[in-house]
Design a protein around this motif. Sequence first.
Motif, PDB file in Angstrom:
ATOM      1  N   ALA A 225      -2.515   2.601  -1.704  1.00  0.00           N
ATOM      2  CA  ALA A 225      -3.906   2.254  -1.407  1.00  0.00           C
ATOM      3  C   ALA A 225      -4.705   2.407  -2.693  1.00  0.00           C
ATOM      4  N   TYR A 226      -5.686   1.514  -2.874  1.00  0.00           N
ATOM      5  CA  TYR A 226      -6.489   1.479  -4.091  1.00  0.00           C
ATOM      6  C   TYR A 226      -7.970   1.556  -3.731  1.00  0.00           C
ATOM      7  N   LYS A 227      -8.757   2.116  -4.650  1.00  0.00           N
ATOM      8  CA  LYS A 227     -10.200   2.171  -4.439  1.00  0.00           C
ATOM      9  C   LYS A 227     -10.873   1.253  -5.447  1.00  0.00           C
ATOM     10  N   HIS A 228     -11.719   0.374  -4.926  1.00  0.00           N
ATOM     11  CA  HIS A 228     -12.495  -0.518  -5.790  1.00  0.00           C
ATOM     12  C   HIS A 228     -13.930  -0.509  -5.287  1.00  0.00           C
ATOM     13  N   ASN A 229     -14.822   0.002  -6.114  1.00  0.00           N
ATOM     14  CA  ASN A 229     -16.208   0.235  -5.694  1.00  0.00           C
ATOM     15  C   ASN A 229     -16.179   1.146  -4.471  1.00  0.00           C
ATOM     16  N   ASP A 230     -16.701   0.696  -3.330  1.00  0.00           N
ATOM     17  CA  ASP A 230     -16.713   1.553  -2.146  1.00  0.00           C
ATOM     18  C   ASP A 230     -15.593   1.196  -1.177  1.00  0.00           C
ATOM     19  N   GLU A 231     -14.734   0.263  -1.578  1.00  0.00           N
ATOM     20  CA  GLU A 231     -13.666  -0.191  -0.691  1.00  0.00           C
ATOM     21  C   GLU A 231     -12.351   0.539  -0.971  1.00  0.00           C
ATOM     22  N   VAL A 232     -11.611   0.805   0.091  1.00  0.00           N
ATOM     23  CA  VAL A 232     -10.227   1.259  -0.024  1.00  0.00           C
ATOM     24  C   VAL A 232      -9.360   0.133   0.511  1.00  0.00           C
ATOM     25  N   VAL A 233      -8.354  -0.240  -0.261  1.00  0.00           N
ATOM     26  CA  VAL A 233      -7.592  -1.449   0.029  1.00  0.00           C
ATOM     27  C   VAL A 233      -6.089  -1.170   0.005  1.00  0.00           C
ATOM     28  N   LEU A 234      -5.379  -1.751   0.958  1.00  0.00           N
ATOM     29  CA  LEU A 234      -3.918  -1.767   0.959  1.00  0.00           C
ATOM     30  C   LEU A 234      -3.457  -3.112   0.398  1.00  0.00           C
ATOM     31  N   PHE A 235      -2.231  -3.152  -0.117  1.00  0.00           N
ATOM     32  CA  PHE A 235      -1.718  -4.388  -0.703  1.00  0.00           C
ATOM     33  C   PHE A 235      -0.454  -4.818   0.033  1.00  0.00           C
ATOM     34  N   ARG A 236      -0.573  -5.890   0.808  1.00  0.00           N
ATOM     35  CA  ARG A 236       0.531  -6.492   1.559  1.00  0.00           C
ATOM     36  C   ARG A 236       1.299  -5.477   2.423  1.00  0.00           C
ATOM     37  N   PRO A 237       0.600  -4.618   3.179  1.00  0.00           N
ATOM     38  CA  PRO A 237       1.311  -3.607   3.981  1.00  0.00           C
ATOM     39  C   PRO A 237       2.194  -4.219   5.064  1.00  0.00           C
ATOM     40  N   ASP A 238       1.837  -5.425   5.533  1.00  0.00           N
ATOM     41  CA  ASP A 238       2.652  -6.083   6.558  1.00  0.00           C
ATOM     42  C   ASP A 238       4.070  -6.308   6.050  1.00  0.00           C
ATOM     43  N   GLU A 239       4.226  -6.585   4.751  1.00  0.00           N
ATOM     44  CA  GLU A 239       5.561  -6.803   4.191  1.00  0.00           C
ATOM     45  C   GLU A 239       6.382  -5.517   4.217  1.00  0.00           C
ATOM     46  N   ASN A 240       5.734  -4.389   3.951  1.00  0.00           N
ATOM     47  CA  ASN A 240       6.450  -3.116   4.009  1.00  0.00           C
ATOM     48  C   ASN A 240       6.929  -2.791   5.412  1.00  0.00           C
ATOM     49  N   PHE A 241       6.100  -3.105   6.404  1.00  0.00           N
ATOM     50  CA  PHE A 241       6.486  -2.770   7.776  1.00  0.00           C
ATOM     51  C   PHE A 241       7.532  -3.735   8.317  1.00  0.00           C
ATOM     52  N   LYS A 242       7.536  -4.962   7.821  1.00  0.00           N
ATOM     53  CA  LYS A 242       8.649  -5.874   8.153  1.00  0.00           C
ATOM     54  C   LYS A 242       9.948  -5.317   7.584  1.00  0.00           C
ATOM     55  N   ARG A 243       9.868  -4.842   6.347  1.00  0.00           N
ATOM     56  CA  ARG A 243      11.084  -4.354   5.689  1.00  0.00           C
ATOM     57  C   ARG A 243      11.581  -3.053   6.297  1.00  0.00           C
ATOM     58  N   ILE A 244      10.669  -2.177   6.740  1.00  0.00           N
ATOM     59  CA  ILE A 244      11.160  -0.944   7.349  1.00  0.00           C
ATOM     60  C   ILE A 244      11.887  -1.255   8.647  1.00  0.00           C
ATOM     61  N   ASN A 245      11.441  -2.302   9.363  1.00  0.00           N
ATOM     62  CA  ASN A 245      12.161  -2.697  10.569  1.00  0.00           C
ATOM     63  C   ASN A 245      13.519  -3.297  10.236  1.00  0.00           C
ATOM     64  N   ASP A 246      13.616  -4.024   9.136  1.00  0.00           N
ATOM     65  CA  ASP A 246      14.921  -4.529   8.700  1.00  0.00           C
ATOM     66  C   ASP A 246      15.867  -3.371   8.391  1.00  0.00           C
ATOM     67  N   SER A 247      15.330  -2.351   7.724  1.00  0.00           N
ATOM     68  CA  SER A 247      16.146  -1.176   7.395  1.00  0.00           C
ATOM     69  C   SER A 247      16.557  -0.427   8.659  1.00  0.00           C
ATOM     70  N   LEU A 248      15.616  -0.259   9.583  1.00  0.00           N
ATOM     71  CA  LEU A 248      15.924   0.412  10.846  1.00  0.00           C
ATOM     72  C   LEU A 248      17.014  -0.340  11.602  1.00  0.00           C
ATOM     73  N   ASN A 249      16.888  -1.648  11.645  1.00  0.00           N
ATOM     74  CA  ASN A 249      17.881  -2.456  12.347  1.00  0.00           C
ATOM     75  C   ASN A 249      19.267  -2.271  11.746  1.00  0.00           C
ATOM     76  N   ARG A 250      19.337  -2.223  10.407  1.00  0.00           N
ATOM     77  CA  ARG A 250      20.651  -2.096   9.748  1.00  0.00           C
ATOM     78  C   ARG A 250      21.323  -0.774  10.068  1.00  0.00           C
ATOM     79  N   LEU A 251      20.548   0.295  10.247  1.00  0.00           N
ATOM     80  CA  LEU A 251      21.118   1.599  10.561  1.00  0.00           C
ATOM     81  C   LEU A 251      21.155   1.873  12.063  1.00  0.00           C
ATOM     82  N   ASP A 252      20.922   0.827  12.857  1.00  0.00           N
ATOM     83  CA  ASP A 252      20.961   0.937  14.319  1.00  0.00           C
ATOM     84  C   ASP A 252      19.971   1.978  14.823  1.00  0.00           C
ATOM     85  N   MET A 253      18.775   1.943  14.232  1.00  0.00           N
ATOM     86  CA  MET A 253      17.680   2.811  14.627  1.00  0.00           C
ATOM     87  C   MET A 253      16.624   1.944  15.314  1.00  0.00           C
TER      88      MET A 253
END
Length: 358
Positions: A75-103
């Motif tokens: 997460a980054y701070k710019h002026n008064d904003e706090v921003v995430l960068f492409r978090p949807d991609e990380n959560f897609k990938r964690i599900n891919d990892s979970l699937n591979r380990l049968d979690m």
Amino acid sequence: MSEKIEFVQRENLKEKPDPSDLGFGKYFTDYMLSFDYDLDKGWHDLKIVPYGPIEISPAAQALHYGQAVFEGLKAYKHNDEVVLFRPDENFKRINDSLNRLDMPEVDEGVLLEGLKQLVDVERDWVPEGEGQSLYIRPYVFATEGMLGVRPSYSYKLLIILSPSGSYYGGESLRPTKIYVEDEYVRAVRGGVGHAKVAGNYAASLKAQTNASKLGYDQVLWLDGVEQKYIEEVGSMNIFFVENGTIVTPKLNGSILPGITRKTVIELSKQLGYDVEERRVSIDELIESQRKGKLSEVFGTGTAAVISPVGQLKYGEKEIVINNNETGEITQKLYDNYVGIQSGKLNDPQNWRVVVPKY
């Protein structure tokens, strides 16, 4: 407005660290996100709780059989904003990892909402210095206390936050020295190389230690079958600039599909560069450098974003890239990537996700 999740107040807040001495992964915020899974209930009890020790069975399956995956984003701070960068991609990938380990996979929308609320609670922890960020570590591990080689019946997901300093310490990009590993291998196709699995990193430590003793910063892994084709660096994907074309190893099942890698490919095309995803042998790379075709090498990953490579050692051969200086294309990609991330440049792809104030 999304429904607020359960929040457990801690008695005393921590003293925040000196922003000039953050380093990486040394300090952790007051709170973390917690989510539990049981076979009969599914995922349940999503809440924000005080950061602190957790109780775990000595027989927890993660400790014995390695069911554990993780992610990393910022997460980054710019002026008064706090921003995430492409978090949807990380959560897609964690599900891919979970699937591979049968979690059990997690609802990505629920997880993103939980992360936003956690970061909102901790927005005062997001450092504002040049290149600084709040590192975000989601991870899932098996908690069932039972010795037996099968998928666990219970799991815990946590997201912890750590204010982090600039990878380059506020200085310009510093080229790294890379050791090409020709004894150990990281992964093979059909294995877990494409997943962000904790054990992958444990298996890489011996080679990294050996490289460090020789004065090299990171290890470049070759394929696990022929030990001929380039795959990735220990904590980064790898790119080469040959005759003005940006080249990177094609994803093949044993290479981690990096989100920074994906973004750099998309950004490179937007900036007008030709990009090739294909197999690249270490012999081709050395020959390309010998003939003067190889002008730049750089790695991509969450920590450094883009890291120029100045030297490569393979066996008895040591090659220097671009006089051990950061190349023009590498610098341009870094400036544009960080500019979009920080909000200083336009974001036509809507990669930035602003954290609302709940």
